[in-house]
Design a protein around this motif. Structure first.
Motif, mmCIF file in Angstrom:
data_model
loop_
_atom_site.group_PDB
_atom_site.id
_atom_site.type_symbol
_atom_site.label_atom_id
_atom_site.label_comp_id
_atom_site.label_asym_id
_atom_site.label_seq_id
_atom_site.Cartn_x
_atom_site.Cartn_y
_atom_site.Cartn_z
ATOM 1 N N PRO A 9 53.720 38.695 37.645
ATOM 2 C CA PRO A 9 52.805 39.116 38.708
ATOM 3 C C PRO A 9 52.747 38.145 39.885
ATOM 4 O O PRO A 9 52.612 38.564 41.027
ATOM 5 C CB PRO A 9 51.450 39.235 38.020
ATOM 6 C CG PRO A 9 51.593 38.586 36.701
ATOM 7 C CD PRO A 9 53.038 38.545 36.363
ATOM 8 N N LYS A 10 52.891 36.858 39.628
ATOM 9 C CA LYS A 10 52.888 35.880 40.719
ATOM 10 C C LYS A 10 54.101 36.070 41.615
ATOM 11 O O LYS A 10 54.001 35.968 42.839
ATOM 12 C CB LYS A 10 52.831 34.462 40.165
ATOM 13 C CG LYS A 10 51.510 34.131 39.494
ATOM 14 C CD LYS A 10 51.528 32.757 38.874
ATOM 15 C CE LYS A 10 50.242 32.546 38.091
ATOM 16 N NZ LYS A 10 50.287 31.344 37.274
ATOM 17 N N VAL A 13 53.616 39.175 43.860
ATOM 18 C CA VAL A 13 52.749 38.862 45.000
ATOM 19 C C VAL A 13 53.516 38.042 46.038
ATOM 20 O O VAL A 13 53.406 38.304 47.241
ATOM 21 C CB VAL A 13 51.470 38.139 44.521
ATOM 22 C CG1 VAL A 13 50.686 37.575 45.680
ATOM 23 C CG2 VAL A 13 50.603 39.092 43.714
ATOM 24 N N ALA A 25 44.364 41.432 49.914
ATOM 25 C CA ALA A 25 44.403 41.543 48.451
ATOM 26 C C ALA A 25 45.552 40.720 47.874
ATOM 27 O O ALA A 25 45.362 39.992 46.895
ATOM 28 C CB ALA A 25 44.533 42.999 48.023
ATOM 29 N N THR A 26 46.741 40.812 48.488
ATOM 30 C CA THR A 26 47.891 40.081 47.945
ATOM 31 C C THR A 26 47.837 38.595 48.265
ATOM 32 O O THR A 26 48.375 37.788 47.521
ATOM 33 C CB THR A 26 49.224 40.667 48.455
ATOM 34 O OG1 THR A 26 49.284 40.547 49.885
ATOM 35 C CG2 THR A 26 49.392 42.108 48.028
ATOM 36 N N LYS A 29 42.874 38.037 46.801
ATOM 37 C CA LYS A 29 42.181 38.616 45.642
ATOM 38 C C LYS A 29 43.038 38.697 44.379
ATOM 39 O O LYS A 29 42.566 38.358 43.296
ATOM 40 C CB LYS A 29 41.636 39.993 46.011
ATOM 41 C CG LYS A 29 40.534 39.913 47.056
ATOM 42 C CD LYS A 29 40.201 41.279 47.611
ATOM 43 C CE LYS A 29 39.273 41.200 48.792
ATOM 44 N NZ LYS A 29 39.894 40.669 50.015
ATOM 45 N N ILE A 30 44.259 39.128 44.495
ATOM 46 C CA ILE A 30 45.107 39.246 43.299
ATOM 47 C C ILE A 30 45.420 37.865 42.714
ATOM 48 O O ILE A 30 45.203 37.642 41.518
ATOM 49 C CB ILE A 30 46.370 40.079 43.577
ATOM 50 C CG1 ILE A 30 45.970 41.515 43.903
ATOM 51 C CG2 ILE A 30 47.327 40.028 42.382
ATOM 52 C CD1 ILE A 30 47.098 42.385 44.424
ATOM 53 N N VAL A 34 42.578 38.420 40.036
ATOM 54 C CA VAL A 34 43.178 39.346 39.077
ATOM 55 C C VAL A 34 44.110 38.614 38.109
ATOM 56 O O VAL A 34 43.926 38.708 36.890
ATOM 57 C CB VAL A 34 43.918 40.499 39.795
ATOM 58 C CG1 VAL A 34 44.621 41.401 38.785
ATOM 59 C CG2 VAL A 34 42.938 41.309 40.650
ATOM 60 N N ILE A 35 45.070 37.891 38.630
ATOM 61 C CA ILE A 35 46.041 37.220 37.744
ATOM 62 C C ILE A 35 45.351 36.238 36.791
ATOM 63 O O ILE A 35 45.619 36.264 35.590
ATOM 64 C CB ILE A 35 47.180 36.563 38.552
ATOM 65 C CG1 ILE A 35 48.013 37.659 39.231
ATOM 66 C CG2 ILE A 35 48.054 35.689 37.651
ATOM 67 C CD1 ILE A 35 49.055 37.154 40.213
ATOM 68 N N THR A 90 37.598 43.848 41.979
ATOM 69 C CA THR A 90 38.952 43.572 41.518
ATOM 70 C C THR A 90 39.220 44.145 40.123
ATOM 71 O O THR A 90 40.376 44.227 39.703
ATOM 72 C CB THR A 90 39.241 42.062 41.530
ATOM 73 O OG1 THR A 90 38.248 41.379 40.760
ATOM 74 C CG2 THR A 90 39.262 41.519 42.954
ATOM 75 N N VAL A 93 41.738 47.143 38.636
ATOM 76 C CA VAL A 93 43.031 47.015 37.980
ATOM 77 C C VAL A 93 42.951 47.393 36.496
ATOM 78 O O VAL A 93 43.946 47.808 35.897
ATOM 79 C CB VAL A 93 43.607 45.584 38.158
ATOM 80 C CG1 VAL A 93 42.860 44.568 37.317
ATOM 81 C CG2 VAL A 93 45.095 45.551 37.860
ATOM 82 N N VAL A 104 47.953 42.538 33.759
ATOM 83 C CA VAL A 104 48.604 41.876 34.881
ATOM 84 C C VAL A 104 48.644 40.353 34.716
ATOM 85 O O VAL A 104 49.628 39.734 35.028
ATOM 86 C CB VAL A 104 47.926 42.264 36.213
ATOM 87 C CG1 VAL A 104 48.409 41.393 37.361
ATOM 88 C CG2 VAL A 104 48.199 43.735 36.504
#
Length: 112
Positions: A9-10, A13, A25-26, A29-30, A34-35, A90, A93, A104
């Motif tokens: 996931p990293k 992004v 978001a990218t 926030k992600i 999220v991650i 968030t 997801v 994720v």
């Protein structure tokens, strides 16, 4: 989809941020919420749902179709039903992860 395909996931992004897909978001926030699975932007699903609802109501009044907005409202409704109205925005997801049977933030060896 990328995580389901086995991508990190990293790295996903990073690739998005290197191109025209970059967005708040990218960039924030992600990677931040999220991650690492903190889900802590401080903005609830209920508030986001209200904002999207108001936007869609105004678009409807103006006779403007908002196809993507309608899909967003559906995902927010599902997230509120499964995660609760006080869940962080968030956490949208999480239903997607359940449907794809991935998480994720997990490494390849930890994935569902």
């Amino acid at each position: 989809m990328g995580v389901k395909a086995g991508l990190d996931p990293k790295q996903i992004v990073d690739v998005i941020n290197a191109g025209t897909g970059r967005n708040s978001a990218t960039e924030d926030k992600i990677p931040r919420c999220v991650i690492p699975r903190t889900f802590n932007t401080g903005f609830s699903i209920a508030l986001l749902n209200k904002d999207v609802r108001l936007c869609l109501e105004e678009a409807d009044t103006l006779g403007i179709p908002m196809v993507v907005g309608t899909a967003v409202r559906q995902l927010l409704s599902i997230t509120m039903a499964t995660e609760g109205p006080d869940a962080d925005m968030t956490e949208t997801v999480k239903p997607l992860e359940r449907w794809a049977r991935v998480e994720v933030g997990k490494s390849q060896s930890e994935r569902v």
